[in-house]
Design a protein around this motif. Structure first.
Motif, PDB file in Angstrom:
ATOM      1  N   VAL A 362       0.965  -1.138   0.062  1.00  0.00           N
ATOM      2  CA  VAL A 362      -0.051  -0.073   0.102  1.00  0.00           C
ATOM      3  C   VAL A 362       0.841   1.335  -0.009  1.00  0.00           C
ATOM      4  CG1 VAL A 362      -1.698   1.294   1.113  1.00  0.00           C
ATOM      5  CG2 VAL A 362      -1.776  -1.191   1.336  1.00  0.00           C
ATOM      6  N   ALA A 363       1.829   1.276   0.741  1.00  0.00           N
ATOM      7  CA  ALA A 363       2.673   2.445   0.885  1.00  0.00           C
ATOM      8  C   ALA A 363       3.722   2.451  -0.486  1.00  0.00           C
ATOM      9  CB  ALA A 363       3.724   2.255   2.021  1.00  0.00           C
ATOM     10  N   ARG A 364       4.026   1.537  -1.226  1.00  0.00           N
ATOM     11  CA  ARG A 364       4.523   1.772  -2.535  1.00  0.00           C
ATOM     12  C   ARG A 364       3.561   2.385  -3.471  1.00  0.00           C
ATOM     13  NH1 ARG A 364       5.717  -2.520  -5.190  1.00  0.00           N
ATOM     14  NH2 ARG A 364       4.759  -4.118  -3.636  1.00  0.00           N
ATOM     15  N   ALA A 365       2.270   2.095  -3.374  1.00  0.00           N
ATOM     16  CA  ALA A 365       1.277   2.418  -4.301  1.00  0.00           C
ATOM     17  C   ALA A 365       0.938   3.844  -3.845  1.00  0.00           C
ATOM     18  CB  ALA A 365       0.083   1.549  -4.185  1.00  0.00           C
ATOM     19  N   ALA A 366       1.262   4.301  -2.699  1.00  0.00           N
ATOM     20  CA  ALA A 366       0.754   5.622  -2.701  1.00  0.00           C
ATOM     21  C   ALA A 366       2.075   6.624  -2.353  1.00  0.00           C
ATOM     22  CB  ALA A 366       0.128   5.805  -0.961  1.00  0.00           C
ATOM     23  N   ALA A 367       3.002   6.278  -3.123  1.00  0.00           N
ATOM     24  CA  ALA A 367       4.236   7.056  -3.175  1.00  0.00           C
ATOM     25  C   ALA A 367       4.078   8.616  -3.573  1.00  0.00           C
ATOM     26  CB  ALA A 367       5.345   6.630  -4.591  1.00  0.00           C
ATOM     27  N   GLY A 368       4.532   9.388  -2.697  1.00  0.00           N
ATOM     28  CA  GLY A 368       4.449  10.949  -2.930  1.00  0.00           C
ATOM     29  C   GLY A 368       3.122  11.485  -2.066  1.00  0.00           C
ATOM     30  N   ALA A 369       2.503  10.480  -1.219  1.00  0.00           N
ATOM     31  CA  ALA A 369       1.381  10.854  -0.287  1.00  0.00           C
ATOM     32  C   ALA A 369       1.735  11.456   0.867  1.00  0.00           C
ATOM     33  CB  ALA A 369       0.438   9.722   0.064  1.00  0.00           C
ATOM     34  N   SER A 370       1.164  12.477   1.476  1.00  0.00           N
ATOM     35  CA  SER A 370       1.421  13.112   2.749  1.00  0.00           C
ATOM     36  C   SER A 370       0.840  12.237   3.936  1.00  0.00           C
ATOM     37  CB  SER A 370       0.950  14.567   2.910  1.00  0.00           C
ATOM     38  OG  SER A 370      -0.406  14.544   2.622  1.00  0.00           O
ATOM     39  N   GLY A 371       0.993  12.880   4.970  1.00  0.00           N
ATOM     40  CA  GLY A 371       0.630  11.871   6.279  1.00  0.00           C
ATOM     41  C   GLY A 371      -0.822  12.383   6.246  1.00  0.00           C
TER      42      GLY A 371
END
Length: 617
Positions: A362-371
């Motif tokens: 999930v974190a790899r798919a959400a690259a560039g996402a803020s907290g």
């Protein structure tokens, strides 16, 4: 942390009191002191009283008739009607003719009711309001200004259940820097022993949603001291001088409750660079000057720490940033891969999550996402689980929520025609196939032709295997080729183009221009910056810093770069036309395919396809 609220009545409460006093004077007090009341009746009532001989005194005027009853306790008036025998009938009824039926009130009564009594009431009301405001604002000018010079800072008291550093993930460097402030507030003696003084202020800088406010609250929670929170815009007032008064009041409260932490959010609202420009904001500059003075004047040994947050550090006044005011600049950047994993886990603690959830994927798919965006992703996943009548969050919920944040919700009511659906299928497979056939290109994770609320009719998601901080020239060129792959597929298969590539064109042009103007990836211009970036945390607006002739040459190079990669994408698709048809047909039928399915079809042994056209789909 628990917020302390001082109960106070709004100003409308006092205005209502004034209104009630005025109404009572007009409708209650004045009639009591008035020596007469005149009641208006119709002419028939007047004639009945004449016939019954109930008229005491009467005065006939040109436009009205004023009369009393027999006891002269009530006064009446009525209109005048042409009646030649009226006087005779009045005389026969025993009425007395008088011109002084209505007696004027005495001068003393007029003075008492019209001047003295209202003055006494309003002076008393003013004293009451002044006492109330003095008790809430500390007296002085605060009472006279009706709270305009009072700071609106929210005060959070000490709380063992407040936000701690453990509640903030993905910002380890910022926490390490701020933990020293906490240590000083806990044990100032060991710093004074060596002669070190505590930093007066720390400026938190970063994009929106990265957790600057959360970090400030975590510092107060760890230090277990009062926490004053106020936004920079709350200092801005209509009247010159009111913002400065609020700054003085804020620092006065902070000194009284030291040791404590004062947090000013969005400090750029009052801290922008001063200058002699026409139309300057005198109120804002006075507020900034007062803030600078207060930061110089307060005693840092008392344990008052100033924290501020902004996402426009370049716009701040240099005097505000110098050592002695904001001694430290704490970057709060977008989280890296491990940071995103930690943030997802922090927010998932509050949810019921399945055992098979892979936070890394999930974190790899959400690259560039803020907290903040990651928190929204977890919440969207929980909402999706509830909609599907499940008691916990699954991996599919989290992956779908990433797509919701990136591209919006699925538009189930938008049905594409068969022709449009076929075009979109080839367009998206064009992107994916060009990406897969190039080296050093991110793997394809998912392809879909389901329309989204963002306006996209479909999209191809690529996900890097690991964290990526640098991009080579070849990688950038490959990315431009991938962006042109959708249009190339349309040209190759349908021999016409559509409006579906508008966003691809915009991104490819922007990337090609950045390679030349900012990254120095063109042999002719070499390492010369042609473009500057402003507001790097708010979209990164750019402005050209070269001559018009150079800009013309840059435009030419940008066109050449995009055109070369477009031709490259066309060649890749021509060389793999069989797979293009096969994958497009599969996507057309299934609407969504995963990266694994895509690679299985792509790597499968090529079988000769019967000669066909796109109409067979």
């Amino acid at each position: 942390m628990q917020e302390v609220k001082n109960p106070k009545k709004p100003m409308i409460f006092y205005y209502l009191i004034v209104l009630l006093v005025i109404l009572s004077l007009n409708f209650i007090v004045l009639p009591i002191f008035t020596e007469h009341q005149v009641k208006e009746v119709d002419y028939s009532k007047f004639m009945q009283m004449i016939n019954k001989k109930e008229i005491g005194s009467v005065n006939i005027e040109s436009n009205q008739i004023i009369f009393t009853d027999k006891d002269e306790t009530h006064i009446y008036k009525t209109g005048v009607i042409e009646d030649p025998q009226l006087v005779d009938r009045l005389y026969d009824s025993g009425a007395k003719f008088s011109s002084e039926i209505i007696k004027e009130t005495s001068p003393f009564t007029n003075l008492l009711v019209g001047f003295i009594l209202p003055m006494v009431i309003f002076v008393g009301l003013g004293q009451l309001m002044a006492k109330r405001l003095n008790s809430k604002m500390g007296g002085g000018m605060g009472a006279m200004q009706f709270g305009m010079g009072k700071s609106n800072a929210k005060v959070y008291v000490k709380s063992t259940s407040g936000i701690k550093f453990s509640d903030v993930a993905g910002e380890d460097e910022a926490k390490e820097i701020l933990s020293e402030l906490v240590d000083y507030l806990h044990t100032p003696g060991k710093y004074r022993e060596i002669g070190a003084s505590m930093p007066k202020g720390a400026l938190l800088v970063g994009p929106p949603g990265t957790g600057k406010t959360l970090l400030a609250k975590a510092v107060a929670g760890e230090a277990n001291v009062p926490f004053f929170s106020i936004s920079g815009s709350e200092f801005v007032e209509m009247f010159v001088g009111m913002g400065a008064a609020k700054v003085r009041d804020l620092f006065k409260q902070a000194n009284e409750k030291a040791p404590c932490i004062v947090f000013i959010d969005e400090i750029d609202a009052i801290g922008k660079k001063r200058g002699g420009q026409v139309g300057g904001n005198d109120e804002r500059e006075q507020t900034l000057n007062q803030l600078l003075t207060e930061m110089d004047g307060f005693d840092g040994s008392k344990g008052v720490v100033i924290l501020a947050a902004t996402n426009q550090p370049d716009s701040l006044d240099p005097a505000l940033l110098r050592p002695g005011r904001f001694d430290r600049r704490v970057p709060v950047e977008l989280p890296d891969l491990q940071g995103r994993i930690d943030i997802l886990k922090v927010h998932a603690k509050k949810m019921k999550v399945g055992d098979n959830v892979d936070y890394n994927a999930v974190a790899r798919a959400a690259a560039g996402a803020s907290g903040a965006e990651l928190a929204n992703i977890v919440n969207e996943a929980a909402l999706r689980a509830v909609r599907d009548n499940r008691k916990f969050i699954t991996q599919a919920d989290l992956e779908e929520s990433v797509e919701v944040v990136i591209a919006g919700y699925q538009k189930k009511n938008r049905v594409l025609s068969n022709k449009e659906k076929l075009i979109v299928s080839y367009h998206e497979i064009g992107h994916a196939l060009v990406a897969a056939k190039q080296t050093e290109s991110a793997p394809v994770h998912k392809i879909t032709i389901i329309p989204r609320t963002s306006g996209a009719l479909g999209y191809t998601m690529q996900v890097e295997e690991g964290e990526h901080f640098l991009m080579t020239k070849d990688e950038l060129l490959n990315k431009i080729a991938t962006l042109t792959g959708g249009r190339a597929a349309e040209e190759l298969i349908f021999h016409q183009i559509t409006t579906g590539a508008s966003n691809d064109i915009e991104q490819a042009t922007k990337l090609a221009k950045a390679m030349i103007t900012r990254y120095g990836m063109n042999e002719e211009f070499d390492m010369v910056a042609m473009e500057t970036v402003t507001n790097q945390y708010l979209g990164g607006d750019t402005s050209m810093s070269c001559s018009l002739e150079t800009q013309t040459e840059i435009d030419k190079k940008v066109r050449e770069t995009v055109k070369e990669q477009h031709a490259k994408a066309l060649q890749i698709l021509e060389d793999n036309s069989a797979k293009l048809h096969e994958l497009a047909k599969y996507l057309y039928e299934h609407e969504t395919i995963t990266g694994e399915e895509f690679m299985n079809i792509l790597e499968a042994h090529d079988e000769p396809l019967p000669e066909s056209t796109t109409d067979e789909f």
